[in-house]
Motif scaffolding. Structure first.
Motif, PDB file in Angstrom:
ATOM      1  N   UNK A 148      90.069  50.805 115.953  1.00 43.97           N
ATOM      2  CA  UNK A 148      89.081  50.805 114.867  1.00 43.97           C
ATOM      3  C   UNK A 148      88.828  49.382 114.380  1.00 43.97           C
ATOM      4  N   UNK A 149      89.887  48.665 114.027  1.00 41.23           N
ATOM      5  CA  UNK A 149      89.695  47.304 113.512  1.00 41.23           C
ATOM      6  C   UNK A 149      89.239  46.375 114.635  1.00 41.23           C
ATOM      7  N   UNK A 150      89.699  46.638 115.856  1.00 44.26           N
ATOM      8  CA  UNK A 150      89.248  45.833 116.983  1.00 44.26           C
ATOM      9  C   UNK A 150      87.762  45.981 117.217  1.00 44.26           C
ATOM     10  N   UNK A 151      87.267  47.194 117.113  1.00 46.98           N
ATOM     11  CA  UNK A 151      85.832  47.428 117.280  1.00 46.98           C
ATOM     12  C   UNK A 151      85.044  46.816 116.130  1.00 46.98           C
ATOM     13  N   UNK A 152      85.586  46.928 114.926  1.00 52.79           N
ATOM     14  CA  UNK A 152      84.903  46.372 113.759  1.00 52.79           C
ATOM     15  C   UNK A 152      84.789  44.851 113.875  1.00 52.79           C
ATOM     16  N   UNK A 153      85.871  44.214 114.283  1.00 52.92           N
ATOM     17  CA  UNK A 153      85.867  42.755 114.392  1.00 52.92           C
ATOM     18  C   UNK A 153      85.156  42.259 115.647  1.00 52.92           C
ATOM     19  N   UNK A 154      85.190  43.076 116.700  1.00 51.55           N
ATOM     20  CA  UNK A 154      84.568  42.661 117.946  1.00 51.55           C
ATOM     21  C   UNK A 154      85.561  42.147 118.967  1.00 51.55           C
ATOM     22  N   UNK A 155      86.810  42.610 118.905  1.00 51.66           N
ATOM     23  CA  UNK A 155      87.827  42.227 119.882  1.00 51.66           C
ATOM     24  C   UNK A 155      87.744  43.179 121.072  1.00 51.66           C
ATOM     25  N   UNK A 156      87.533  42.677 122.275  1.00 44.88           N
ATOM     26  CA  UNK A 156      87.374  43.543 123.452  1.00 44.88           C
ATOM     27  C   UNK A 156      88.543  44.505 123.611  1.00 44.88           C
ATOM     28  N   UNK A 157      88.252  45.720 123.999  1.00 46.63           N
ATOM     29  CA  UNK A 157      89.268  46.767 124.083  1.00 46.63           C
ATOM     30  C   UNK A 157      90.450  46.395 124.971  1.00 46.63           C
ATOM     31  N   UNK A 158      90.255  45.783 126.151  1.00 50.05           N
ATOM     32  CA  UNK A 158      91.422  45.465 126.991  1.00 50.05           C
ATOM     33  C   UNK A 158      92.382  44.470 126.347  1.00 50.05           C
ATOM     34  N   UNK A 159      91.917  43.726 125.346  1.00 49.78           N
ATOM     35  CA  UNK A 159      92.753  42.687 124.742  1.00 49.78           C
ATOM     36  C   UNK A 159      93.597  43.196 123.571  1.00 49.78           C
ATOM     37  N   UNK A 160      93.347  44.402 123.100  1.00 52.70           N
ATOM     38  CA  UNK A 160      93.921  44.827 121.817  1.00 52.70           C
ATOM     39  C   UNK A 160      95.398  45.176 121.875  1.00 52.70           C
ATOM     40  N   UNK A 161      95.835  45.798 122.953  1.00 55.52           N
ATOM     41  CA  UNK A 161      97.211  46.314 123.006  1.00 55.52           C
ATOM     42  C   UNK A 161      98.250  45.215 122.841  1.00 55.52           C
ATOM     43  N   UNK A 162      97.962  44.009 123.309  1.00 57.68           N
ATOM     44  CA  UNK A 162      98.935  42.922 123.257  1.00 57.68           C
ATOM     45  C   UNK A 162      99.326  42.544 121.830  1.00 57.68           C
ATOM     46  N   UNK A 163      98.499  42.921 120.872  1.00 57.02           N
ATOM     47  CA  UNK A 163      98.713  42.428 119.516  1.00 57.02           C
ATOM     48  C   UNK A 163      99.749  43.221 118.728  1.00 57.02           C
ATOM     49  N   UNK A 164     100.161  44.389 119.206  1.00 61.50           N
ATOM     50  CA  UNK A 164     101.146  45.156 118.449  1.00 61.50           C
ATOM     51  C   UNK A 164     102.439  44.372 118.278  1.00 61.50           C
ATOM     52  N   UNK A 165     102.991  43.885 119.384  1.00 60.35           N
ATOM     53  CA  UNK A 165     104.222  43.110 119.303  1.00 60.35           C
ATOM     54  C   UNK A 165     104.020  41.773 118.621  1.00 60.35           C
ATOM     55  N   UNK A 166     102.874  41.123 118.875  1.00 60.00           N
ATOM     56  CA  UNK A 166     102.612  39.822 118.275  1.00 60.00           C
ATOM     57  C   UNK A 166     102.546  39.911 116.750  1.00 60.00           C
ATOM     58  N   UNK A 167     101.834  40.903 116.241  1.00 59.60           N
ATOM     59  CA  UNK A 167     101.704  41.048 114.791  1.00 59.60           C
ATOM     60  C   UNK A 167     103.033  41.444 114.165  1.00 59.60           C
ATOM     61  N   UNK A 168     103.781  42.299 114.841  1.00 59.05           N
ATOM     62  CA  UNK A 168     105.091  42.689 114.306  1.00 59.05           C
ATOM     63  C   UNK A 168     106.010  41.476 114.211  1.00 59.05           C
TER      64      UNK A 168
END
Length: 399
Positions: A148-168
């Motif tokens: 949802x936030x990735x689509x809102x911001x415009x972050x391509x779908x294939x790139x989103x999963x990597x951010x779970x660990x990074x943000x944590x």
């Protein structure tokens, strides 16, 4: 204001057992005194009224730059701290006012509401994929808000999963800022920023119908976001946009499964969703505390507080204050007047609150109706944090 018993309780909250059940410790702290002093000198409030005062009193704010050096020397040399301490999450007026005005022009209620059909579509798609025993965090609670936030911001779908660990890893600094934590958090923050710098540069060359493009173009009274402000804002919006909502969804499922009568109420009446989400936010909030500094000599909870003293408001405790919420340890999805403290208050009230509420209001009724036999399939794995409360794993059976 100070007592050995309070010190023991606060120390317990830094341990795994205390974090598993912070609410009984909060209750005991509230009974000892409305304001207690922690071992590090911070003043801790646990009553609802005092938490509200901390979030709204204009005489309280975040640490100015000269005080940050005492908390974490050379903080500007640490990406994790620089991104945190220069974001609207922790800066003060007038910079906060200017930045919030600029981002608010892009993060509008209309833009959020326009996502409702798309969120419903995402929810249905994720539920379609869930069969047998699954990890609810991996299968639903993370992918929904990150998409949802990735689509809102415009972050391509294939790139989103990597951010779970990074943000944590980055948000570990919300709990503590030791050198060991910074060794983990700094590379994560730097990686997030490097990615967003590339994406922002692309949007400058070729704008799209997304929020990063809107932030690039945002202007108010002739002022625009600088490159540094833009990247910090994008990182914060993205991280906050899924981290807290992931925890809201997982905490809510655990609470509902442990209170099957309330789960049945929501299943029978999906129209309860708005009230249910407020109650679930109150009952087990993803954001348990926030900190402020007194800019002047004030009085809080009937106690004099000197200018420069740090104050920590335990929002999770305020949400369980019996003076504000009768029978507060009981989950009641029909509770009236149940507005939680979970999104803060005053000028720092969470920008993403409407989006988080909308996602949960759509997701939770759909989940419990799709899977009438929803149940635990193992023990949940709790995140080792007090400030951010949630689960790293949540095995459930949907068969």
């Amino acid at each position: 204001m100070e007592s050995a018993e309070a010190s023991i309780l606060l120390d317990e909250l830094t341990r795994v057992t205390g974090r598993e059940d912070p609410y009984s410790r909060y209750r005991q702290l509230r009974e000892i005194s409305p304001l207690v002093r922690a071992d590090d000198g911070a003043l801790v409030v646990t009553r609802h009224a005092d938490c509200v005062a901390v979030t709204r009193d204009p005489r309280l704010g975040h640490m100015p730059p000269h005080m940050l050096e005492f908390v974490s020397p050379n903080w500007e040399n640490h990406p994790a701290l620089r991104h945190l301490f220069t974001s609207i999450l922790t800066i003060n007026p007038p910079d906060h006012t200017r930045l919030r005005r600029l981002v608010s022009s892009s993060f509008t209620a209309r833009r959020v509401q326009a996502l409702q059909p798309r969120i419903t579509e995402m929810v249905d798609d994720l539920l379609d994929r869930m069969t047998g025993d699954v990890d609810f965090v991996e299968a639903f609670a993370f992918p929904l808000p990150v998409n949802v936030i990735g689509e809102l911001l415009g972050i391509p779908e294939p790139d989103r999963a990597q951010f779970q660990g990074l943000v944590r890893d980055w948000t570990l600094v919300l709990e503590t800022m030791t050198s060991d934590v910074l060794k983990i958090a700094d590379p994560a923050a730097a990686t997030i920023r490097e990615y967003l710098a590339g994406l922002t540069a692309e949007r400058r060359r070729k704008p799209a119908d997304d929020m990063i493009s809107a932030l690039v173009a945002a202007e108010e009274d002739g002022e625009k976001l600088s490159e540094d402000e833009l990247l910090t804002m994008a990182a914060l919006l993205f991280a906050a946009g899924f981290e807290t909502t992931t925890n809201l969804l997982a905490n809510s499922v655990v609470a509902l499964l442990r209170n099957p009568d309330q789960l049945a109420l929501l299943r029978d009446d999906p129209g309860l969703a708005p009230s249910a989400v407020e109650e679930l936010l109150r009952y087990d909030t993803p954001v348990q505390l926030l900190a402020r500094v007194a800019w002047d000599d004030i009085e809080l909870a009937g106690v004099p507080v000197s200018g420069g003293e740090r104050i920590v408001a335990y929002l999770g405790a305020g949400n369980r204050d019996p003076e504000r919420f009768p029978d507060p340890d009981h989950l009641d999805l029909t509770r009236q007047d149940n507005a939680p403290l979970s999104f803060g208050g005053g000028i720092h009230y969470c920008l993403g609150a409407p989006l988080a509420r909308l996602e949960a209001q759509i997701a939770l009724p759909a989940l419990v109706n799709r899977f009438p036999k929803l149940d635990f399939a193992g023990d949940p794995g709790r995140r080792d944090s007090l400030a951010i409360r949630g689960y790293t794993t949540l095995p459930v059976s949907v068969s």
